[in-house]
Design a protein around this motif. Structure first.
Motif, mmCIF file in Angstrom:
data_model
loop_
_atom_site.group_PDB
_atom_site.id
_atom_site.type_symbol
_atom_site.label_atom_id
_atom_site.label_comp_id
_atom_site.label_asym_id
_atom_site.label_seq_id
_atom_site.Cartn_x
_atom_site.Cartn_y
_atom_site.Cartn_z
ATOM 1 N N THR A 80 -48.841 -70.693 1.657
ATOM 2 C CA THR A 80 -49.407 -69.489 2.277
ATOM 3 C C THR A 80 -49.260 -69.559 3.797
ATOM 4 O OG1 THR A 80 -51.653 -70.442 2.307
ATOM 5 C CG2 THR A 80 -51.035 -69.115 0.394
ATOM 6 N N ASN A 81 -49.375 -70.751 4.355
ATOM 7 C CA ASN A 81 -49.144 -70.950 5.782
ATOM 8 C C ASN A 81 -47.697 -70.611 6.145
ATOM 9 O OD1 ASN A 81 -48.862 -73.795 7.990
ATOM 10 N ND2 ASN A 81 -49.722 -71.809 8.508
ATOM 11 N N ALA A 82 -46.759 -71.025 5.288
ATOM 12 C CA ALA A 82 -45.345 -70.719 5.514
ATOM 13 C C ALA A 82 -45.115 -69.211 5.550
ATOM 14 C CB ALA A 82 -44.490 -71.368 4.430
ATOM 15 N N ASP A 83 -45.747 -68.490 4.644
ATOM 16 C CA ASP A 83 -45.617 -67.030 4.634
ATOM 17 C C ASP A 83 -46.147 -66.428 5.936
ATOM 18 O OD1 ASP A 83 -44.472 -67.022 2.104
ATOM 19 O OD2 ASP A 83 -46.379 -66.671 1.064
ATOM 20 N N LYS A 84 -47.221 -67.000 6.467
ATOM 21 C CA LYS A 84 -47.780 -66.506 7.722
ATOM 22 C C LYS A 84 -46.824 -66.741 8.894
ATOM 23 C CE LYS A 84 -51.767 -64.620 6.811
ATOM 24 N NZ LYS A 84 -52.047 -63.207 7.193
ATOM 25 N N TRP A 85 -46.099 -67.875 8.879
ATOM 26 C CA TRP A 85 -45.106 -68.116 9.919
ATOM 27 C C TRP A 85 -44.053 -67.006 9.904
ATOM 28 C CZ3 TRP A 85 -45.112 -71.321 13.978
ATOM 29 C CH2 TRP A 85 -45.949 -72.448 13.966
ATOM 30 N N VAL A 86 -43.609 -66.623 8.708
ATOM 31 C CA VAL A 86 -42.615 -65.555 8.594
ATOM 32 C C VAL A 86 -43.203 -64.235 9.099
ATOM 33 C CG1 VAL A 86 -41.204 -64.201 7.003
ATOM 34 C CG2 VAL A 86 -41.429 -66.667 6.663
ATOM 35 N N GLU A 87 -44.377 -63.908 8.614
ATOM 36 C CA GLU A 87 -45.042 -62.657 8.976
ATOM 37 C C GLU A 87 -45.262 -62.570 10.485
ATOM 38 O OE1 GLU A 87 -49.571 -61.077 8.443
ATOM 39 O OE2 GLU A 87 -48.585 -61.820 6.622
ATOM 40 N N ASN A 88 -45.725 -63.660 11.074
ATOM 41 C CA ASN A 88 -46.000 -63.659 12.500
ATOM 42 C C ASN A 88 -44.721 -63.556 13.317
ATOM 43 O OD1 ASN A 88 -48.308 -63.782 14.293
ATOM 44 N ND2 ASN A 88 -47.435 -65.671 15.095
ATOM 45 N N GLY A 89 -43.647 -64.186 12.835
ATOM 46 C CA GLY A 89 -42.371 -64.106 13.545
ATOM 47 C C GLY A 89 -41.869 -62.678 13.642
ATOM 48 N N VAL A 90 -41.981 -61.939 12.545
ATOM 49 C CA VAL A 90 -41.565 -60.529 12.532
ATOM 50 C C VAL A 90 -42.420 -59.727 13.504
ATOM 51 C CG1 VAL A 90 -41.433 -58.444 11.123
ATOM 52 C CG2 VAL A 90 -40.671 -60.634 10.178
ATOM 53 N N SER A 91 -43.738 -59.955 13.463
ATOM 54 C CA SER A 91 -44.663 -59.220 14.324
ATOM 55 C C SER A 91 -44.406 -59.497 15.801
ATOM 56 C CB SER A 91 -46.104 -59.594 13.962
ATOM 57 O OG SER A 91 -47.021 -58.991 14.841
ATOM 58 N N VAL A 92 -44.221 -60.767 16.145
ATOM 59 C CA VAL A 92 -43.987 -61.130 17.544
ATOM 60 C C VAL A 92 -42.683 -60.508 18.045
ATOM 61 C CG1 VAL A 92 -43.480 -63.049 19.106
ATOM 62 C CG2 VAL A 92 -45.331 -63.252 17.448
ATOM 63 N N GLN A 93 -41.645 -60.553 17.229
ATOM 64 C CA GLN A 93 -40.371 -59.983 17.646
ATOM 65 C C GLN A 93 -40.485 -58.468 17.846
ATOM 66 O OE1 GLN A 93 -36.857 -61.456 15.702
ATOM 67 N NE2 GLN A 93 -35.734 -59.551 15.986
ATOM 68 N N GLU A 94 -41.142 -57.791 16.924
ATOM 69 C CA GLU A 94 -41.302 -56.340 17.047
ATOM 70 C C GLU A 94 -42.095 -55.974 18.299
ATOM 71 O OE1 GLU A 94 -43.114 -55.210 13.378
ATOM 72 O OE2 GLU A 94 -41.205 -55.074 12.287
ATOM 73 N N THR A 95 -43.153 -56.725 18.566
ATOM 74 C CA THR A 95 -43.973 -56.452 19.751
ATOM 75 C C THR A 95 -43.191 -56.722 21.028
ATOM 76 O OG1 THR A 95 -46.003 -57.000 18.559
ATOM 77 C CG2 THR A 95 -46.104 -57.062 20.963
ATOM 78 N N SER A 96 -42.424 -57.801 21.042
ATOM 79 C CA SER A 96 -41.630 -58.138 22.218
ATOM 80 C C SER A 96 -40.598 -57.051 22.510
ATOM 81 C CB SER A 96 -40.928 -59.482 22.011
ATOM 82 O OG SER A 96 -40.086 -59.788 23.110
ATOM 83 N N GLU A 97 -39.946 -56.576 21.476
ATOM 84 C CA GLU A 97 -38.943 -55.519 21.662
ATOM 85 C C GLU A 97 -39.581 -54.228 22.157
ATOM 86 O OE1 GLU A 97 -35.471 -56.481 18.390
ATOM 87 O OE2 GLU A 97 -37.386 -55.691 17.647
ATOM 88 N N ALA A 98 -40.740 -53.868 21.591
ATOM 89 C CA ALA A 98 -41.382 -52.597 21.912
ATOM 90 C C ALA A 98 -42.111 -52.605 23.253
ATOM 91 C CB ALA A 98 -42.356 -52.224 20.800
ATOM 92 N N ASP A 99 -42.799 -53.717 23.560
ATOM 93 C CA ASP A 99 -43.687 -53.739 24.721
ATOM 94 C C ASP A 99 -43.164 -54.525 25.915
ATOM 95 O OD1 ASP A 99 -45.359 -52.340 23.058
ATOM 96 O OD2 ASP A 99 -46.667 -54.049 22.617
#
Length: 364
Positions: free
Chosen positions: A276-295
């Motif tokens: 479940t921790n591994a899934d969170k690493w994936v989820e967080n990576g997507v979120s961080v990248q999207e935020t970085s691109e947008a903001d």
């Protein structure tokens, strides 16, 4: 140290009083990382909560954060001397010379993610393949240290990220100061032609802010752990400069104090939470990248969109890193080739790929 409280139910037959648990145990759990870190918020905390729930409160934890009891690189000694019962995590690469083979997941790969590496590393720990002197990976790395360990959820793939400089061609690496978080990352950067600057994660923000370094090798999902997401602008993605893996560790003494049933629950929960921790690493990576691109104007360029010369340069640096790590570790007397060969088989079985030429080298 372990605090053991025995509560004996005082039965009142007339009222049919319920007996309390025969043995309640509170274990000291320590992390050298801060509470926002992915291995604290999404591994240590849910693991402790799940164990307390599954055991009905028979097993509880007193938690210490940010190196309050055992700083990064001190977890093993603290486990062995009884200062702590559980290290969550024990960061093997910071224990110089104590876990010579555990860096294997930091070898460069293609097409790998956190769940794949987590499963492969746990399979490496569980493997009965003998590497040297009749010992498996677990027996070689862990058994004589008086601890028991499980894989964490592996970090996301380590990418190459910079603040201002764009790395578009091989010559762009030349002399560029980039942060290395481990000895293996130093090898990668040297093979790329960059100048490695070895720093622990918590020092990355200041180094990037002061322009002591131009960039960093790190998992994108880990940017918020060190507050560097607003500093990094250019990243090369769709490759992996390895994944950082390490251990949830408990001392043998604490392990032996648990009932057989609770030991089974501990093992079961460690494996579940890692994934479940591994899934969170994936989820967080997507979120961080999207935020970085947008903001923040972040740019994420696939290695497949770079010039062929750049792709070849990075691939050759990856291949040479496997060779250098294996030969250096073998020269120190450790079975690195056998370990790398087994890990390569496990990661390929998960669907990952090796840099061109690595398979041929391992087959020699």
């Amino acid at each position: 140290m372990t605090f053991i409280n025995r509560t004996f139910g005082l039965g009142l037959a007339a009222f049919g009083a319920l007996a309390a648990p025969a043995l309640a145990q509170n274990f000291t759990m320590s992390t050298g990382l801060g509470q926002p870190h992915m291995w604290t918020a999404w591994h240590m905390e849910p693991f402790a909560a799940a164990m307390e729930e599954k055991t009905g409160g028979e097993v509880t934890f007193t938690k210490f954060y940010g190196g309050e009891l055992a700083g990064v690189g001190r977890s093993l000694d603290s486990l062995q001397t009884g200062v702590i019962d559980i290290a969550s995590p024990l960061l093997a690469p910071y224990h110089e010379g104590r876990f010579p083979l555990s860096d294997v997941t930091q070898l460069p790969t293609y097409g790998t993610d956190s769940p794949m590496v987590t499963r492969a590393f746990q399979a490496l720990l569980d493997s009965d393949v003998e590497l040297a002197d009749g010992k498996t990976f677990y027996e070689y790395e862990i058994t004589d240290k008086n601890i028991r360990v499980w894989a964490l959820g592996a970090t996301g793939p380590y990418s190459i990220s910079t603040t201002e400089k764009v790395l578009a061609e091989p010559a762009d690496f030349t002399g560029t100061p980039l942060r290395a978080g481990s000895a293996l990352h130093t090898i990668v950067l040297e093979n790329l032609g960059a100048t490695p600057v070895t720093l622990p994660g918590p020092q990355a923000y200041e180094a990037l802010s002061r322009k002591t370094i131009d960039g960093i090798i790190i998992s994108i999902s880990d940017w918020p752990s060190y507050s560097i997401q607003e500093l990094l602008r250019h990243s090369i993605v769709n490759l992996s400069i390895g994944h950082w893996e390490s251990y949830l560790a408990i001392s043998d003494q604490a392990w032996n104090e648990m009932s057989e049933e609770n030991r089974k629950l501990f093992d079961e929960t460690a494996r579940e939470i890692a994934l479940t921790n591994a899934d969170k690493w994936v989820e967080n990576g997507v979120s961080v990248q999207e935020t970085s691109e947008a903001d923040d104007g972040g740019s994420f360029v696939s290695i497949n969109d770079l010039s062929q010369e750049m792709q070849d340069h990075i691939a050759e640096a990856g291949r040479q890193t496997w060779v250098d790590w294996i030969e250096k570790t073998e020269a120190a007397g450790h079975p690195a080739r056998a370990t790398a060969r087994l890990y390569a088989e496990l990661i390929q079985a998960e669907g990952g790929s090796l840099p061109e030429g690595v398979a041929e080298y391992l087959a020699e």
